[in-house]
Design a protein around this motif. Structure first.
Motif, PDB file in Angstrom:
ATOM      1  N   CYS A  19       0.818  -1.315  -0.033  1.00  0.00           N
ATOM      2  CA  CYS A  19      -0.001   0.075   0.227  1.00  0.00           C
ATOM      3  C   CYS A  19       0.915   1.240   0.193  1.00  0.00           C
ATOM      4  O   CYS A  19       1.894   1.216   0.892  1.00  0.00           O
ATOM      5  CB  CYS A  19      -0.961  -0.026   0.957  1.00  0.00           C
ATOM      6  SG  CYS A  19      -2.010  -1.282   1.218  1.00  0.00           S
ATOM      7  N   LEU A  20       0.399   2.417  -0.824  1.00  0.00           N
ATOM      8  CA  LEU A  20       1.267   3.570  -0.948  1.00  0.00           C
ATOM      9  C   LEU A  20       0.331   4.626  -0.543  1.00  0.00           C
ATOM     10  O   LEU A  20      -0.997   4.622  -0.669  1.00  0.00           O
ATOM     11  CB  LEU A  20       1.885   3.724  -2.325  1.00  0.00           C
ATOM     12  CG  LEU A  20       2.769   2.939  -2.834  1.00  0.00           C
ATOM     13  CD1 LEU A  20       3.042   3.144  -4.261  1.00  0.00           C
ATOM     14  CD2 LEU A  20       4.000   3.171  -1.995  1.00  0.00           C
ATOM     15  N   SER A  21       1.012   5.640   0.033  1.00  0.00           N
ATOM     16  CA  SER A  21       0.251   6.736   0.545  1.00  0.00           C
ATOM     17  C   SER A  21      -0.285   7.571  -0.630  1.00  0.00           C
ATOM     18  O   SER A  21      -1.235   8.280  -0.617  1.00  0.00           O
ATOM     19  CB  SER A  21       1.137   7.941   1.509  1.00  0.00           C
ATOM     20  OG  SER A  21       2.238   8.040   0.679  1.00  0.00           O
ATOM     21  N   THR A  22      -0.095   7.114  -1.877  1.00  0.00           N
ATOM     22  CA  THR A  22      -0.484   7.941  -3.003  1.00  0.00           C
ATOM     23  C   THR A  22      -1.641   6.888  -3.957  1.00  0.00           C
ATOM     24  O   THR A  22      -1.713   7.402  -5.011  1.00  0.00           O
ATOM     25  CB  THR A  22       0.683   8.141  -4.193  1.00  0.00           C
ATOM     26  OG1 THR A  22       1.365   7.043  -4.197  1.00  0.00           O
ATOM     27  CG2 THR A  22       1.563   9.149  -3.580  1.00  0.00           C
ATOM     28  N   ASP A  23      -1.749   5.849  -3.194  1.00  0.00           N
ATOM     29  CA  ASP A  23      -2.898   4.997  -3.805  1.00  0.00           C
ATOM     30  C   ASP A  23      -3.961   5.554  -3.979  1.00  0.00           C
ATOM     31  O   ASP A  23      -4.356   6.392  -3.054  1.00  0.00           O
ATOM     32  CB  ASP A  23      -2.788   3.546  -2.977  1.00  0.00           C
ATOM     33  CG  ASP A  23      -1.751   2.859  -3.168  1.00  0.00           C
ATOM     34  OD1 ASP A  23      -1.071   3.154  -4.559  1.00  0.00           O
ATOM     35  OD2 ASP A  23      -1.472   1.857  -2.645  1.00  0.00           O
ATOM     36  N   GLY A  24      -5.252   5.114  -4.709  1.00  0.00           N
ATOM     37  CA  GLY A  24      -6.218   5.372  -5.086  1.00  0.00           C
ATOM     38  C   GLY A  24      -6.663   6.327  -5.987  1.00  0.00           C
ATOM     39  O   GLY A  24      -5.822   7.037  -6.590  1.00  0.00           O
ATOM     40  N   SER A  25      -7.802   6.304  -6.292  1.00  0.00           N
ATOM     41  CA  SER A  25      -8.326   7.087  -7.660  1.00  0.00           C
ATOM     42  C   SER A  25      -8.123   8.513  -7.433  1.00  0.00           C
ATOM     43  O   SER A  25      -8.851   9.036  -6.419  1.00  0.00           O
ATOM     44  CB  SER A  25      -9.693   6.687  -8.125  1.00  0.00           C
ATOM     45  OG  SER A  25     -10.024   7.220  -9.113  1.00  0.00           O
ATOM     46  N   GLY A  26      -7.578   9.260  -8.303  1.00  0.00           N
ATOM     47  CA  GLY A  26      -7.226  10.610  -8.091  1.00  0.00           C
ATOM     48  C   GLY A  26      -6.400  11.212  -7.098  1.00  0.00           C
ATOM     49  O   GLY A  26      -6.098  12.197  -6.804  1.00  0.00           O
ATOM     50  N   ASN A  27      -5.851  10.012  -6.371  1.00  0.00           N
ATOM     51  CA  ASN A  27      -4.938  10.559  -5.366  1.00  0.00           C
ATOM     52  C   ASN A  27      -3.418  10.656  -5.845  1.00  0.00           C
ATOM     53  O   ASN A  27      -3.048   9.972  -6.915  1.00  0.00           O
ATOM     54  CB  ASN A  27      -4.832   9.422  -4.107  1.00  0.00           C
ATOM     55  CG  ASN A  27      -4.035   9.648  -2.655  1.00  0.00           C
ATOM     56  OD1 ASN A  27      -3.659  10.740  -2.673  1.00  0.00           O
ATOM     57  ND2 ASN A  27      -3.855   8.624  -2.087  1.00  0.00           N
ATOM     58  N   ASN A  28      -2.822  11.571  -5.415  1.00  0.00           N
ATOM     59  CA  ASN A  28      -1.364  11.589  -5.762  1.00  0.00           C
ATOM     60  C   ASN A  28      -0.644  12.448  -4.536  1.00  0.00           C
ATOM     61  O   ASN A  28      -1.072  12.474  -3.505  1.00  0.00           O
ATOM     62  CB  ASN A  28      -1.032  12.374  -6.908  1.00  0.00           C
ATOM     63  CG  ASN A  28      -1.948  13.814  -7.010  1.00  0.00           C
ATOM     64  OD1 ASN A  28      -2.001  14.482  -5.981  1.00  0.00           O
ATOM     65  ND2 ASN A  28      -2.861  14.009  -7.949  1.00  0.00           N
TER      66      ASN A  28
END
Length: 221
Positions: free
Chosen positions: A71-80
């Motif tokens: 899991c990355l802190s930048t994961d997820g749709s629209g996340n960066n």
């Protein structure tokens, strides 16, 4: 006795001589100036051709013990990196067991790593409120208080306990965020083990119950 006058022919010769003298002097001056202007000098210089500045990144990575889930802190749709806050539901720190019996301990290990380019000056773990669910046969309402938890952190060869003594899921939430070893350099990681134990005094009224508690890891630069 009278002086004889200077012959008229001598005057032009004197003027020619003076002009020639002045011309020679002028030539010398011009030559000197010309030579001086063409003389070389020692010089030294440095040109700094690359002068740049850029902002670094602090990005968190979480892996399970087997290294099969990330899991990355930048994961997820629209996340960066603008948001840099992800929800990871695939790594269960409390083991997710549905077969625990009184006195049993379930341990889960995860690794948190800074995969950014800048160091994290501080590192915390904030437990949220523990909630109880399920009622197959159980009627107890305080399962969170019957689940003890010990959290250890390993950095290099050093392992320390970061949870307060005799913590339960209830008291862990009440104690607020835990301060973890920092700074965390870019590329550095720490391993955490969560040991959850169902109290040996838990009786039949706890059968079939489940407890859930969110945990928030935070890097701060």
């Amino acid at each position: 006795m009278s002086l004889s006058p200077v012959p008229a022919a001598r005057a032009p010769r004197r003027r020619l001589t003076l002009v020639a003298l002045l011309t020679g002097v002028l030539g010398v001056v011009v030559l000197a100036l010309s030579m001086n202007s063409s003389l070389a000098a020692f010089t030294a210089s440095i040109t700094n051709s690359v002068n740049t500045a850029a902002a670094g990144t602090v990005i968190m990575e979480e892996k399970n013990a087997a290294g099969t889930t990330t899991c990355l802190s930048t994961d997820g749709s629209g996340n960066n990196v603008t948001n840099n806050a992800a929800t990871c539901a695939t790594i269960n720190k409390y083991g997710g067991s549905t077969t625990m019996v009184p006195g049993q301990t379930v341990s889960t290990t995860v690794t948190i790593k800074n995969v950014g380019t800048a160091p994290a000056a501080s590192f915390t773990l904030a437990p949220g409120t523990c909630t109880q669910s399920g009622a197959v046969t159980g009627s107890a309402t305080d399962l969170c208080a019957k689940l003890g938890v010990v959290i250890t952190q390993t950095v290099g060869a050093t392992t320390t306990t970061i949870s307060p003594a005799s913590s339960t899921l209830t008291t862990l939430a009440a104690g607020g965020a835990l301060t973890l070893t920092s700074p965390v350099a870019a590329g550095a990681s720490a391993t955490f083990t969560f040991a959850v134990t169902l109290a040996s005094a838990a009786g039949n009224t706890y059968q079939g119950l489940a407890a859930s508690q969110p945990l928030v890891w935070t890097f701060t630069s």
